[in-house]
Design an enzyme around this catalytic site. Structure first.
Site, PDB file in Angstrom:
ATOM      1  N   ASP A   1       0.862  -1.187   0.000  1.00 18.30           N
ATOM      2  CA  ASP A   1       0.000   0.000   0.000  1.00 18.30           C
ATOM      3  C   ASP A   1       0.898   1.236   0.000  1.00 18.30           C
ATOM      4  OD1 ASP A   1      -1.697  -2.142   0.699  1.00 18.30           O
ATOM      5  OD2 ASP A   1      -2.992  -0.856   1.910  1.00 18.30           O
TER       6      ASP A   1
ATOM      7  N   LYS B   1      -7.273   3.080  -2.985  1.00 21.92           N
ATOM      8  CA  LYS B   1      -7.635   3.057  -1.571  1.00 21.92           C
ATOM      9  C   LYS B   1      -7.915   4.481  -1.120  1.00 21.92           C
ATOM     10  CE  LYS B   1      -5.222   2.038   2.838  1.00 21.92           C
ATOM     11  NZ  LYS B   1      -4.015   1.391   3.416  1.00 21.92           N
TER      12      LYS B   1
ATOM     13  N   LYS C   1     -10.339  -0.316  -1.955  1.00 22.97           N
ATOM     14  CA  LYS C   1     -10.147  -0.484  -0.513  1.00 22.97           C
ATOM     15  C   LYS C   1     -10.588   0.784   0.209  1.00 22.97           C
ATOM     16  CE  LYS C   1      -6.661  -1.336   3.097  1.00 22.97           C
ATOM     17  NZ  LYS C   1      -5.240  -1.712   3.382  1.00 22.97           N
TER      18      LYS C   1
END
Length: 310
Positions: A156, A219, A255
């Site tokens: 990430d 995300k 996400k």
């Protein structure tokens, strides 16, 4: 996951590198108004959310959880205990879905990967100068490579928001492409930090840029600034993913992370994903929720007792 169009090819764009971004943006509906997005979210949630308030949805949500510890007090010992809780839960509840990932800082990839015993749970690491993305590209790439070497199976990273807001899309895209190259087949999630982007148009632009540069997931947030995840940001991001799928046939994951602390919150995001992207995203593991609090609440509602396994 099938290969998707990367936007870091420079052939024929040396004089006007911004042209490639404008070409990408031109394929999407970019003219968004915040009040329209807010109204669309309210309408969708009001009309559809109750249909997803089911026991089955709670099982899906549990399977989507990225159990996260990103504290200044994290240590080898605390992260080992954290991982052992995931192992113990899987042993105690073989009938329930396992979590999606354990998400930690890169220096804990090794301890998690060596102590995690549950098949199918991924080792996710935040990398690339998390949470601000304010460091040298050499540091970002080295940190990511070390995390992967130590067992990270997902990365990430945070979009270079400062560069993005300055209009320096080249830097943003090149950083994503560099980190994706290190990840190889491992999924790369790009955190947009939607609270810092502020407008729906910026969130849409950042979503398109990140996907074309190589993101496998987009995300919402780091959870380190307010506002963190919002349903409005989720709607814009999921609409972008849907448009990209119609253009290319490639599915990008979504996400939600940051401030999702109740089952009701989680059901809002679950509703948006189902309605905008469809059931396939749930079934194929392309919907994730980053949280440190939600997992216990889901387990309590699923089992009907007050246990706090995590």
């Amino acid at each position: 996951m099938s290969e998707h169009c990367h936007c870091h090819h420079h052939e024929g764009t040396e004089n006007h590198p911004e042209d490639r971004f404008q070409e990408a943006f031109g394929k999407f509906e970019m003219h968004l108004h915040d009040e329209d997005v807010h109204a669309a979210v309210k309408r969708l949630v009001d009309e559809k959310k109750s249909t997803y308030d089911t026991p089955e949805a709670r099982l899906d949500l549990l399977a989507a959880v990225e159990l996260t510890t990103l504290k200044v007090t994290d240590s080898q010992e605390s992260v080992l205990r954290f991982t052992e809780k995931v192992n113990a839960f899987a042993d105690a509840h073989p009938d329930l879905p396992h979590l999606a990932t354990i998400c930690v800082y890169p220096n804990f990839a090794k301890i998690v990967s060596e102590s995690l015993e549950v098949e199918g749970v991924e080792v996710a690491c935040v990398s690339g100068g998390f949470p601000s993305s304010q460091t040298f590209l050499e540091i970002k790439t080295t940190e990511t490579a070390l995390a992967v070497h130590d067992g990270a199976t997902e990365i990430d990273m945070v979009l270079n928001v400062g560069a993005f807001l300055s209009g320096d899309y080249e830097t943003c895209a090149d950083e994503i492409a560099e980190l994706k190259a290190i990840c190889g087949e491992r999924p790369l999630k790009v955190i947009l930090e939607t609270g810092a982007l502020q407008t729906a148009e910026n969130i849409k632009r950042a979503s398109v840029l990140s996907i074309f540069a190589g993101a496998d997931f987009i995300k919402t947030s780091t959870g380190k600034i307010e506002p963190a995840a919002t349903p409005e940001a989720a709607l814009v991001m999921c609409q972008t993913i849907a448009e990209y799928y119609r253009l290319t046939g490639t599915k990008i994951g979504f996400k939600a992370a940051g401030g999702i602390s109740t089952v009701d919150d989680a059901l809002t995001y679950y509703t948006i994903v189902n309605e905008v992207l469809g059931r396939e995203w749930i079934d194929e593991g392309l919907f994730r929720i980053g949280t440190s609090r939600l997992a216990n609440l889901l387990v309590q509602e699923i089992t009907g007792n007050s246990e706090k396994p995590f």
